[in-house]
Enzyme design. Structure first.
Site, PDB file in Angstrom:
ATOM      1  N   PHE A 117       0.977  -1.426  -0.148  1.00 26.42           N
ATOM      2  CA  PHE A 117       0.115  -0.095  -0.071  1.00 26.42           C
ATOM      3  C   PHE A 117       0.610   1.038   0.240  1.00 26.42           C
ATOM      4  CE2 PHE A 117      -2.841   3.427   2.333  1.00 26.42           C
ATOM      5  CZ  PHE A 117      -3.422   3.550   1.593  1.00 26.42           C
ATOM      6  N   MET A 474       0.735  32.423 -23.365  1.00 24.87           N
ATOM      7  CA  MET A 474       1.741  32.541 -24.034  1.00 24.87           C
ATOM      8  C   MET A 474       1.670  31.410 -25.507  1.00 24.87           C
ATOM      9  SD  MET A 474       4.528  33.297 -24.563  1.00 24.87           S
ATOM     10  CE  MET A 474       5.498  34.137 -23.587  1.00 24.87           C
TER      11      MET A 474
HETATM   12  C1  LIG Z   1       3.072  22.128 -15.810  1.00 26.10           C
HETATM   13  C2  LIG Z   1       3.213  23.094 -17.701  1.00 26.10           C
HETATM   14  N1  LIG Z   1       1.681  22.419 -18.207  1.00 26.10           N
HETATM   15  C3  LIG Z   1       2.391  23.285 -19.786  1.00 26.10           C
HETATM   16  C4  LIG Z   1       2.799  24.186 -19.865  1.00 26.10           C
HETATM   17  C5  LIG Z   1       2.965  24.974 -21.319  1.00 26.10           C
HETATM   18  N2  LIG Z   1       2.852  26.315 -20.995  1.00 26.10           N
HETATM   19  C6  LIG Z   1       3.965  27.014 -21.094  1.00 26.10           C
HETATM   20  S1  LIG Z   1       2.680  29.199 -20.868  1.00 26.10           S
HETATM   21  C7  LIG Z   1       1.577  28.467 -20.936  1.00 26.10           C
HETATM   22  C8  LIG Z   1       1.049  29.317 -20.521  1.00 26.10           C
HETATM   23  C9  LIG Z   1       0.617  30.327 -19.175  1.00 26.10           C
HETATM   24  O1  LIG Z   1      -0.586  30.635 -19.191  1.00 26.10           O
HETATM   25  P1  LIG Z   1      -0.764  31.423 -17.742  1.00 26.10           P
HETATM   26  O2  LIG Z   1      -0.387  31.242 -16.444  1.00 26.10           O
HETATM   27  O3  LIG Z   1      -2.069  32.553 -18.382  1.00 26.10           O
HETATM   28  O4  LIG Z   1       0.447  33.146 -18.257  1.00 26.10           O
HETATM   29  P2  LIG Z   1       0.184  33.873 -19.243  1.00 26.10           P
HETATM   30  O5  LIG Z   1       1.035  33.363 -20.214  1.00 26.10           O
HETATM   31  O6  LIG Z   1      -1.363  34.195 -19.721  1.00 26.10           O
HETATM   32  O7  LIG Z   1       0.856  35.402 -18.812  1.00 26.10           O
HETATM   33  C10 LIG Z   1       1.149  26.918 -20.964  1.00 26.10           C
HETATM   34  C11 LIG Z   1       0.176  25.935 -21.084  1.00 26.10           C
HETATM   35  C12 LIG Z   1       3.886  24.286 -19.014  1.00 26.10           C
HETATM   36  N3  LIG Z   1       5.047  25.382 -19.025  1.00 26.10           N
HETATM   37  N4  LIG Z   1       3.345  24.003 -17.805  1.00 26.10           N
END
Ligand SMILES: Cc1ncc(C[n+]2csc(CCOP(=O)(O)OP(=O)(O)O)c2C)c(N)n1
Lengths: 568, 162
Positions: A117, A474
């Site tokens: 477990f 992004m």
């Molecule tokens: C754990 C994880 N999953 C997916 C990604 C891919 N990824 C890079 S930037 C991003 C968007 C981030 O969005 P947000 O936090 O709203 O920030 P913004 O770019 O809008 O400032 C994603 C999904 C990542 N870097 N980390």
């Protein structure tokens, strides 16, 4: 191995070893397989335990603590699911060279390998993502494993280590409190002597007409900021830093050309193309910085690193100095000559003037760049800033100028969404008197949002700056520029009411949407040392510039003013 | 190009995973790996044969040396080391080809471990090329089972001798 000492349990011994190592704070989450250790921790007067809401939070807190204080970060989890929740953080710490000790509970030794477990082979799972790991089979071995683990975590190029601690070993008694001999060779933890020829190294720099220093995260780990400043000033050489190196050289210094790489400044990236000598100080020619072998195509290349495996790994170099950065620069310095670099510096000034960081601040909406500049001004650049991953991360890197090391906490290598909030919490525990700001996005924030409870529980003054674009910004930026605006699964069709959510945790919160509210917002956000969340609504179309498109190199940099080019 | 790495490691569980993990992670194929304890029970010797250019082997060496359990890494040049592999082969024989089989075995310096009416079990050691060679010579007889140890190697003391 004195036989006169009283026998104590492995759990007790672990607590004592942590105390003796000067560990003051640990971040963790209990469970069955680690209970004997927690029971001993209960009695410790020296170690403060922070109960988190998810083990990923615990390890990122340990990272934030380590990065902002320069000390070892410690986190604890139970066996199985507790341990596997540490995986992302261990990988993150490995890629960013953060010294972390993770202690995980394990099922009793006689049950190991039986799919008991809550059993997971965390030793096997974490082999590729730790610098060192061990399964403690006997309480007698604990002190040796412990000493090896923390020496390896902190020594050389730092990194995460993991000790898997079976439940019966936590209860087993031992009198061995100190390792009689370590099984690992001293070169794995002792500070290496600088190898190479500092004079030849300096000569190449002296001969250069257009030198550029390229500073990475190693500069932070080696506490080499003062030496780097001395070197830059003596050689009259401009300095660019990587994302991980921000703060290792003052961002406000006249010789600073800011950040290099995919979203670095245009002038830093152009300086790389024009320089005739590039001196890499504790960076690793990361692929977000140096796309190809022809990185700095007109330059003699030199590299100082503590990790010999980094030399010629991605980019071939002409001069190598192997050793701790601080020591190495101290050895180079006496041979460095001033040299007249007026025209090169002028050239850099012109680049700065003609290719500034830029964005369009007309209209009524709030621009994140503008907001960050105001936060920078208000905090006088003295805050510790953590980020999550995405556009907000790059804006923070560009618009908050870091003058001091250990004040910028970001997941550079792995790019871990969910890092920012716990890292800020860890940093605040390590620096209670400093303003600690987590810059996050509406996507990232929701990855470790449960740690709001940890803030509330400890009445911790962490500031959360949430840029809400109702998008994974992004991702959206890439989709807009490279996938013909097919916004596949990047738009949030549901976001919680973040202000109410913060309120539920007793954290003061405010939302602003219009430019006219900025001043009020900044005032509210930073008014005292308490916690606060500010949700800043920003346009979804706002993009990060400059940008080197993925797979391209410095020549292909796109600035804000070239936006039209991109869309063809 | 084939390289033979001779590696001394601490002899305890997980070390093998650590070492082989370095190769899998980088997508480098291990041609053979052979491990055995040395005269010191705390230390094992691993011989790894891999295909790769000097750059790849250099990278592997650098990464191996970072592992706390790795004590020494030697890149064995073919000319200055002995390289051996042991193979056990069981193959079919019949009344008509039995003597032919035995002649071959004699010529190859093979040890016969078992002979039945319709099969031979033999042991042979040599460098990898010789081992492959005997396998192909015996193939027409009909091979029932093969077990190869993978290559082990040791450098000559006198590097000028060969
Ligand atoms: C754990 C994880 N999953 C997916 C990604 C891919 N990824 C890079 S930037 C991003 C968007 C981030 O969005 P947000 O936090 O709203 O920030 P913004 O770019 O809008 O400032 C994603 C999904 C990542 N870097 N980390």
């Amino acid at each position: 191995m004195s036989s006169t000492t009283e026998a104590i349990t492995g759990g007790r011994l672990m607590v004592e070893l942590l105390e003796e190592a000067g560990v003051e704070i640990v971040f963790g989450y209990p469970g069955g397989a680690i209970l004997p250790f927690y029971d001993e921790l209960y009695h410790s007067k020296k170690i403060k335990h922070i109960l988190v809401r998810h083990e990923q939070g615990a390890i990122h807190m340990a990272e934030g603590y380590a990065r902002s204080t320069g000390k070892l970060g410690v986190c604890i989890a139970t066996s199985g699911p507790g341990a596997t929740n540490l995986i992302t953080g261990l990988t993150d710490a490995k890629l960013d060279s953060i010294p972390i000790l993770a202690i995980t509970g394990q099922v009793a030794t006689d049950a190991i390998g039986t799919d008991a477990f809550q059993e997971a082979d965390i030793f096997g799972i974490t082999i590729p993502i730790t610098k060192y790991n061990a399964l403690i089979k006997k309480a007698d071995d604990l002190s040796r494993h412990f000493e090896e683990a923390i020496k390896i975590a902190m020594g050389g190029r730092p990194g995460p280590v993991l000790l898997d601690f079976p439940k019966d070993v936590q209860l087993e008694k031992t009198t061995v409190r100190k390792a009689s001999a370590l099984k690992i060779a001293p070169h794995h933890y002792e500070r290496p002597k600088v190898k190479g020829d500092p004079q030849e190294f300096a000569d190449a720099l002296n001969q250069a007409k257009r030198p550029l220093l390229y500073v990475g995260g190693g500069a932070i780990n080696s506490f080499a900021s003062a030496e780097i400043k001395a070197l830059a000033e003596k050689a009259n050489a401009p300095v660019t830093t990587t994302l991980m190196g921000l703060g290792a050289f003052p961002g406000t210094h006249p010789l600073s050309v800011g950040m290099l790489g995919m979203h670095g400044t245009a002038y830093a990236n152009k300086a790389v193309l024009e320089c005739d000598y590039i001196l890499n100080l504790g960076a690793r020619f990361d692929d977000r910085v140096a796309k190809y072998q022809d990185f700095a195509p007109n330059a003699v290349r030199a590299h100082v690193d503590i990790d010999a495996a980094e030399f010629n790994k991605r980019v071939n170099v002409d001069h190598i100095l192997h050793g701790d950065l601080k020591d190495a620069i101290r050895e180079i310095l006496p041979f460095v000559k001033g040299g007249d670099r007026t025209s090169w510096i002028e050239n850099i000034q012109n680049l700065k003037k003609n290719h500034p960081l830029d964005f369009d601040n007309s209209g009524d909406s709030i621009k994140p760049q503008d907001f960050l500049q105001k936060v920078y001004a208000k905090t006088k650049g003295e805050a510790i800033v953590s980020t999550d991953v995405g556009q907000h991360q790059m804006w923070a890197a560009q618009y908050y100028l870091f003058d001091k090391p250990n004040t910028w906490l970001t997941s550079g290598g792995l790019g871990t969404m969910g890092y920012g909030l716990p890292a800020a919490i860890g940093a605040k525990f390590g620096n209670p008197d400093k303003t600690v700001i987590c810059v996050t996005g509406d996507g990232s924030f929701q990855m470790c949002i449960q740690e709001l409870a940890t803030i509330a529980q400890s009445q911790l003054g962490v500031k959360i700056l949430l840029f809400n674009n109702n998008f994974l910004g992004m991702v959206r930026q890439w989709q807009e520029l490279f996938y013909e605006e097919r916004f596949s699964e990047s738009q949030w069709t549901y976001n919680p009411n973040f202000v109410k959510l913060a309120d539920a945790y007793g954290i003061p919160a405010m939302r602003i949407e219009h430019k006219s509210e900025i001043e009020k917002g900044v005032e509210f956000f930073l008014k005292d040392n308490g916690s606060a969340l500010i949700e800043v609504m920003i346009p979804a179309e706002e993009k990060v510039f400059p940008m080197i498109p993925a797979g391209k190199s410095q020549q292909d940099l796109i600035e804000f003013k070239d936006l039209g080019k991109l869309k063809k | 190009m084939k390289h033979t790495l001779s590696i001394l490691v601490n002899n305890h569980p997980g070390v093998m995973s650590h070492v082989s993990g370095l190769f899998t992670r980088r997508g480098y194929n291990i041609d053979s790996i052979a491990v055995g304890v040395t005269d010191n029970v705390d230390v094992s010797s691993m011989t790894i044969v891999l295909n790769g250019d000097d750059f790849i082997v250099g990278q592997v060496k650098n990464q191996l040396l970072k592992l706390p359990d790795v004590l020494r890494v030697q890149d064995m040049a073919y000319a200055s080391s002995v390289q051996r592999e042991l193979v056990l082969i069981s193959f079919s024989i019949s009344e008509t080809n039995r003597s032919e089989a035995l002649t071959i075995c004699n010529g190859f310096d093979v040890k016969i471990l078992e002979m039945t009416e319709d099969s031979l079990l033999i042991e042979f050691s040599g460098n990898s090329r010789q081992v492959s060679n005997i396998i192909s010579v015996l193939k027409p007889f009909g091979i029932r089972e093969i077990s190869r140890t993978g290559q082990i190697a040791i450098a000559y003391r006198n590097q000028n001798a060969v």
